[in-house]
Design a protein around this motif. Structure first.
Motif, PDB file in Angstrom:
ATOM      1  N   TYR A 122       8.514   5.961 -22.793  1.00 58.40           N
ATOM      2  CA  TYR A 122       8.065   5.143 -21.661  1.00 58.40           C
ATOM      3  C   TYR A 122       6.549   5.254 -21.497  1.00 58.40           C
ATOM      4  N   THR A 123       6.027   6.471 -21.632  1.00 55.60           N
ATOM      5  CA  THR A 123       4.579   6.690 -21.530  1.00 55.60           C
ATOM      6  C   THR A 123       3.847   5.986 -22.657  1.00 55.60           C
ATOM      7  N   ALA A 183      10.881   9.919 -21.435  1.00 57.61           N
ATOM      8  CA  ALA A 183       9.577   9.915 -20.772  1.00 57.61           C
ATOM      9  C   ALA A 183       8.455   9.666 -21.776  1.00 57.61           C
ATOM     10  N   GLN A 230       7.448  14.247 -15.923  1.00 61.07           N
ATOM     11  CA  GLN A 230       8.559  14.944 -16.564  1.00 61.07           C
ATOM     12  C   GLN A 230       8.312  16.453 -16.589  1.00 61.07           C
ATOM     13  N   ASN A 289      15.600  13.621 -21.562  1.00 65.09           N
ATOM     14  CA  ASN A 289      14.621  13.274 -20.530  1.00 65.09           C
ATOM     15  C   ASN A 289      13.206  13.250 -21.086  1.00 65.09           C
ATOM     16  N   ASN A 322       2.346   7.513 -10.588  1.00 65.28           N
ATOM     17  CA  ASN A 322       3.756   7.479 -10.959  1.00 65.28           C
ATOM     18  C   ASN A 322       4.632   8.062  -9.843  1.00 65.28           C
ATOM     19  N   ARG A 374      10.107   7.726 -15.291  1.00 68.22           N
ATOM     20  CA  ARG A 374       9.426   9.013 -15.356  1.00 68.22           C
ATOM     21  C   ARG A 374       8.520   9.076 -16.583  1.00 68.22           C
ATOM     22  N   MET A 375       7.235   9.372 -16.348  1.00 70.99           N
ATOM     23  CA  MET A 375       6.279   9.521 -17.437  1.00 70.99           C
ATOM     24  C   MET A 375       6.125  10.993 -17.787  1.00 70.99           C
ATOM     25  N   LEU A 376       5.376  11.293 -18.849  1.00 70.91           N
ATOM     26  CA  LEU A 376       5.330  12.657 -19.383  1.00 70.91           C
ATOM     27  C   LEU A 376       4.821  13.672 -18.376  1.00 70.91           C
ATOM     28  N   GLY A 390       9.453   8.464 -10.450  1.00 65.11           N
ATOM     29  CA  GLY A 390      10.260   8.632 -11.659  1.00 65.11           C
ATOM     30  C   GLY A 390      11.645   8.039 -11.586  1.00 65.11           C
TER      31      GLY A 390
END
Length: 298
Positions: A75-76, A72, A253, A68, A237, A248-250, A243
């Motif tokens: 993706y970020t 994330a 997360q 995960n 977000n 889902r970004m950091l 998410g």
């Protein structure tokens, strides 16, 4: 007057230093310590005190093994790269247009700046309505004005949601960055452009040889703000996708880690927060250092 400021500056700075220490510094240090423990939010797993619940680097090892967190992070990273370019291009174009307008420039600046005043959650819910109703049903849906399937259901696909976030963040941040660029453009001596006109330089030659080099201090500030802001994106977000669909970004997360673990592992979440801080600090310092060198060269 200068002697007065030198005499009282340290005393007057005490409230700000105390506030910074109590609100930021002490909680940060406590958070770093808790990232090495089995902290569960209301108790420590393994003992009554934090030193009895130390787990060493176990939390950090779990973070780097977490799918995960890796998803994330990537993706970020991709979102930040696209968003930084989009925000800078949009804000630079708007600022150059406004500096060449004699009437109504102040009103237009206020209009472009207004989205920055909205909270992240409000902004996310507004754009959620736009993407789900305006985009998917009115304009680009199957029965819409311009049927374009790629622009429908923007919040229900990882790739589409990334560009939806980019559109939303660009709309929000471009006005603020525009103000920085406008200030930088106004500080460029007009004599340089007059000399270039005499030499027969066209728009692109003036932009490349005068505007860009003279705007390097503004670029340094804008890139720093956009990179750090995009990495820390949270409210937008949550409001836009929460998410879901692999979006889902950091920052989200870290927030969701306590829900993904049972019992909630706050120590693991805090370890991610420490890594998150180091990552943002490293990227920001490298970016500022590189841009500063460009300023000197320019």
């Amino acid at each position: 007057m200068e002697l007065f400021y030198k005499k009282w500056s340290k005393i007057l700075a005490i409230p700000a230093v105390l506030l910074f220490t109590m609100v930021i510094l002490i909680p940060f240090v406590i958070g770093v310590i808790y990232s090495f423990t089995g902290w569960r939010g209301t108790y420590f797993a393994g003992g009554e005190n934090w030193w009895q619940a130390l787990v060493g680097f176990d939390n950090y090892v779990k973070v780097f093994k977490s799918e995960n967190f890796t998803t994330a992070f990537l993706y970020t990273l991709k979102f930040t790269g696209i968003a930084v370019i989009s925000v800078n291009i949009a804000s630079l174009i708007i600022s150059m247009m406004l500096t060449n307008i004699s009437r109504g420039a102040g009103l237009l600046r206020a209009i472009f700046y207004m989205p920055n005043l909205l909270s992240g959650l409000a902004l996310g819910f507004i754009w959620q309505f736009i993407f789900q109703i305006v985009y998917s049903k009115i304009f680009f849906g199957e029965n819409g004005i311009f049927p374009i399937e790629a622009l429908t259901n923007m919040t229900q696909s990882s790739t589409k949601a990334m560009f939806a976030l980019v559109i939303m963040v660009t709309w929000q941040m471009a006005g603020y960055m525009m103000m920085i660029y406008v200030n930088g453009l106004n500080n460029i001596p007009k004599d340089l452009y007059e000399a270039a006109n005499i030499d027969g330089a066209n728009f692109f030659q003036k932009f490349k040889n005068i505007t860009l080099p003279m705007l390097m201090p503004s670029f340094t500030v804008v890139f720093f703000l956009t990179i750090s802001g995009c990495f820390r994106l949270l409210d937008q977000n949550i409001a836009l996708t929460n998410g879901n669909f692999g979006t889902r970004m950091l920052a989200l997360q870290i927030l969701q880690t306590t829900k993904d673990t049972n019992p909630p592992n706050y120590g693991l979440a805090q370890a991610q927060a420490v890594i998150f801080f180091i990552l943002i600090a490293a990227v920001s310092l490298v970016q500022v250092s590189m841009m500063k060198k460009k300023e000197v060269e320019a």
